[in-house]
Design a protein around this motif. Structure first.
Motif, mmCIF file in Angstrom:
data_model
loop_
_atom_site.group_PDB
_atom_site.id
_atom_site.type_symbol
_atom_site.label_atom_id
_atom_site.label_comp_id
_atom_site.label_asym_id
_atom_site.label_seq_id
_atom_site.Cartn_x
_atom_site.Cartn_y
_atom_site.Cartn_z
ATOM 1 N N VAL A 30 21.550 -12.284 -41.929
ATOM 2 C CA VAL A 30 20.388 -11.989 -42.587
ATOM 3 C C VAL A 30 20.461 -10.655 -43.416
ATOM 4 C CG1 VAL A 30 17.970 -11.058 -41.697
ATOM 5 C CG2 VAL A 30 19.243 -13.073 -40.547
ATOM 6 N N MET A 31 21.231 -9.581 -42.901
ATOM 7 C CA MET A 31 21.466 -8.397 -43.498
ATOM 8 C C MET A 31 21.916 -8.524 -44.971
ATOM 9 S SD MET A 31 22.856 -6.017 -40.635
ATOM 10 C CE MET A 31 23.245 -4.489 -41.799
ATOM 11 N N VAL A 32 22.983 -9.430 -44.977
ATOM 12 C CA VAL A 32 23.647 -9.682 -46.283
ATOM 13 C C VAL A 32 22.618 -10.344 -47.443
ATOM 14 C CG1 VAL A 32 25.291 -11.532 -47.589
ATOM 15 C CG2 VAL A 32 25.963 -10.054 -45.429
ATOM 16 N N ILE A 33 21.637 -11.371 -47.062
ATOM 17 C CA ILE A 33 20.732 -11.838 -47.699
ATOM 18 C C ILE A 33 19.859 -10.699 -48.141
ATOM 19 C CG2 ILE A 33 18.944 -13.252 -47.805
ATOM 20 C CD1 ILE A 33 20.194 -15.215 -46.065
ATOM 21 N N THR A 34 19.320 -9.988 -47.253
ATOM 22 C CA THR A 34 18.269 -8.760 -47.341
ATOM 23 C C THR A 34 18.865 -7.688 -48.352
ATOM 24 O OG1 THR A 34 17.535 -9.092 -45.165
ATOM 25 C CG2 THR A 34 16.844 -7.272 -46.490
ATOM 26 N N THR A 35 19.838 -7.146 -48.114
ATOM 27 C CA THR A 35 20.299 -6.345 -48.946
ATOM 28 C C THR A 35 21.060 -6.755 -50.299
ATOM 29 O OG1 THR A 35 22.825 -6.497 -47.964
ATOM 30 C CG2 THR A 35 21.374 -4.807 -46.978
ATOM 31 N N SER A 36 21.095 -7.894 -50.680
ATOM 32 C CA SER A 36 21.431 -8.631 -51.898
ATOM 33 C C SER A 36 20.223 -8.079 -52.817
ATOM 34 C CB SER A 36 21.806 -9.985 -51.737
ATOM 35 O OG SER A 36 20.677 -10.771 -51.322
ATOM 36 N N VAL A 47 17.697 0.375 -51.191
ATOM 37 C CA VAL A 47 16.594 0.296 -51.898
ATOM 38 C C VAL A 47 16.195 -0.895 -52.677
ATOM 39 C CG1 VAL A 47 15.151 1.582 -53.537
ATOM 40 C CG2 VAL A 47 16.778 2.874 -52.348
ATOM 41 N N PHE A 48 14.925 -1.595 -52.301
ATOM 42 C CA PHE A 48 14.724 -2.734 -52.770
ATOM 43 C C PHE A 48 14.578 -2.755 -54.387
ATOM 44 C CE2 PHE A 48 11.744 -6.000 -54.137
ATOM 45 C CZ PHE A 48 12.328 -7.303 -53.457
ATOM 46 N N GLU A 49 15.132 -3.706 -54.859
ATOM 47 C CA GLU A 49 15.003 -3.739 -56.483
ATOM 48 C C GLU A 49 14.936 -5.215 -56.893
ATOM 49 O OE1 GLU A 49 18.713 -2.015 -57.884
ATOM 50 O OE2 GLU A 49 17.729 -0.060 -58.301
ATOM 51 N N GLY A 50 14.610 -6.030 -56.161
ATOM 52 C CA GLY A 50 14.418 -7.478 -56.495
ATOM 53 C C GLY A 50 15.486 -8.325 -56.987
ATOM 54 N N LEU A 51 15.474 -8.985 -58.031
ATOM 55 C CA LEU A 51 16.603 -9.886 -58.511
ATOM 56 C C LEU A 51 17.440 -9.035 -59.506
ATOM 57 C CD1 LEU A 51 14.369 -12.984 -59.255
ATOM 58 C CD2 LEU A 51 15.757 -12.686 -57.418
#
Length: 294
Positions: A30-36, A47-51
């Motif tokens: 889950v962390m890998v998917i989230t931090t990607s 820091v969230f940056e989308g795609l």
């Protein structure tokens, strides 16, 4: 013991496994998917940056090369590697003289750690003191012209491939186990009808190996999607990007760019590629089975 008591014991014994699964697999996944989807490194919080990471990756020429090389290795491993295992199983099934020794000898390379295999081939093919230089000396050739097979972009890909493609002992064991489950009566009936051993293999053995082929192809494909140690220890993905695949591309992003968000995005793509390959392979073999039944 009541039904409630049995369920309690089942839960008690299952709980440690569930906790271990969550800690080792589920939470990191889950962390890998989230931090990607984040800008994330060792020096800053995600820091969230989308795609953004995925767009950067798909615009990188090295990523395209890594995908192509990975798929090439998947194809080679699913055909040559599995094919060698099947041929060896066909030969050993007839139990020729020395078949037990041959079976053990063919499995031994699969027991050796892949890192040790990489070191062994790096030494054997070393242009300064390896077996190639010895061959040149035996034939009186100019040793200064010895090819560096791992360091030449023309030969590096197939040289790295040759370090593992012939070692298909596990596939051989899977095929031999499947062949052992075929009733001898079927072969006896075929021989009575005048079938040769080659015809029996073609019309009886091979069609009944569908499940074994599917299993071996899935294992081979997944192994190539995650192959890292041999490639890194022999060529590090080079020369240039001649042997670059997804795991080595991911490793370079971590070590050279310190960009864990981008690296995790590559990891997500790697996981997705593995899942797609497994689903396609399973559908392929299921379709063949349906065609036979029709």
């Amino acid at each position: 013991m009541s039904t409630r008591g049995k369920k309690g014991w089942i839960l008690a014994f299952s709980l440690p496994c569930l906790v271990l699964f969550c800690l080792v697999y589920a939470i990191p996944f889950v962390m890998v998917i989230t931090t990607s989807f984040c800008d994330y490194s060792l020096t800053q919080s995600p820091v969230f940056e989308g795609l953004k990471n995925f767009k950067t990756i798909f615009a990188d020429p090295d990523f395209s090369v890594s995908i192509v090389n990975t798929l090439k290795w998947v194809l080679i491993q699913s055909t040559l590697h599995v094919g060698f295992g099947f041929v060896m199983a066909l030969i050993l099934r007839r139990k020729p003289k020395g078949w037990k020794f041959a079976r053990v000898a063919y499995v031994i390379p699969n027991i050796v750690p892949t890192a040790a295999t990489a070191v062994m081939f790096s030494l054997l093919l070393n242009p300064s003191f390896g077996v190639i230089k010895i061959i040149y000396e035996k034939f009186g050739l100019d040793t200064t012209q010895v090819l560096n097979l791992f360091g030449n972009s023309k030969y590096a890909f197939m040289t790295v491939t040759a370090t593992w493609v012939f070692y298909s002992g596990f596939n051989m064991l899977i095929f031999m186990g499947e062949m052992g489950a075929i009733s001898p009566d079927i072969y006896e009936a075929a021989m009575v009808d005048g079938a040769t051993p080659a015809q029996a293999d073609r019309y009886i053995t091979i069609p009944l190996m569908k499940n074994a082929f599917g299993t071996c192809v899935v294992l081979a494909s997944v192994a190539m999607v995650s192959q890292f140690d041999i490639i890194y220890m022999t060529t590090k993905g080079g020369p240039g990007n001649a042997t670059l695949n997804l795991p080595t591309y991911l490793y370079k992003i971590i070590t050279l760019e310190n960009n864990y968000g981008k690296a995790n995005a590559v990891g997500v793509i790697q996981i997705a590629l593995g899942l797609v390959l497994v689903i396609l392979i399973q559908k392929l073999f299921n379709q063949k089975q349906e065609m036979k039944e029709v």
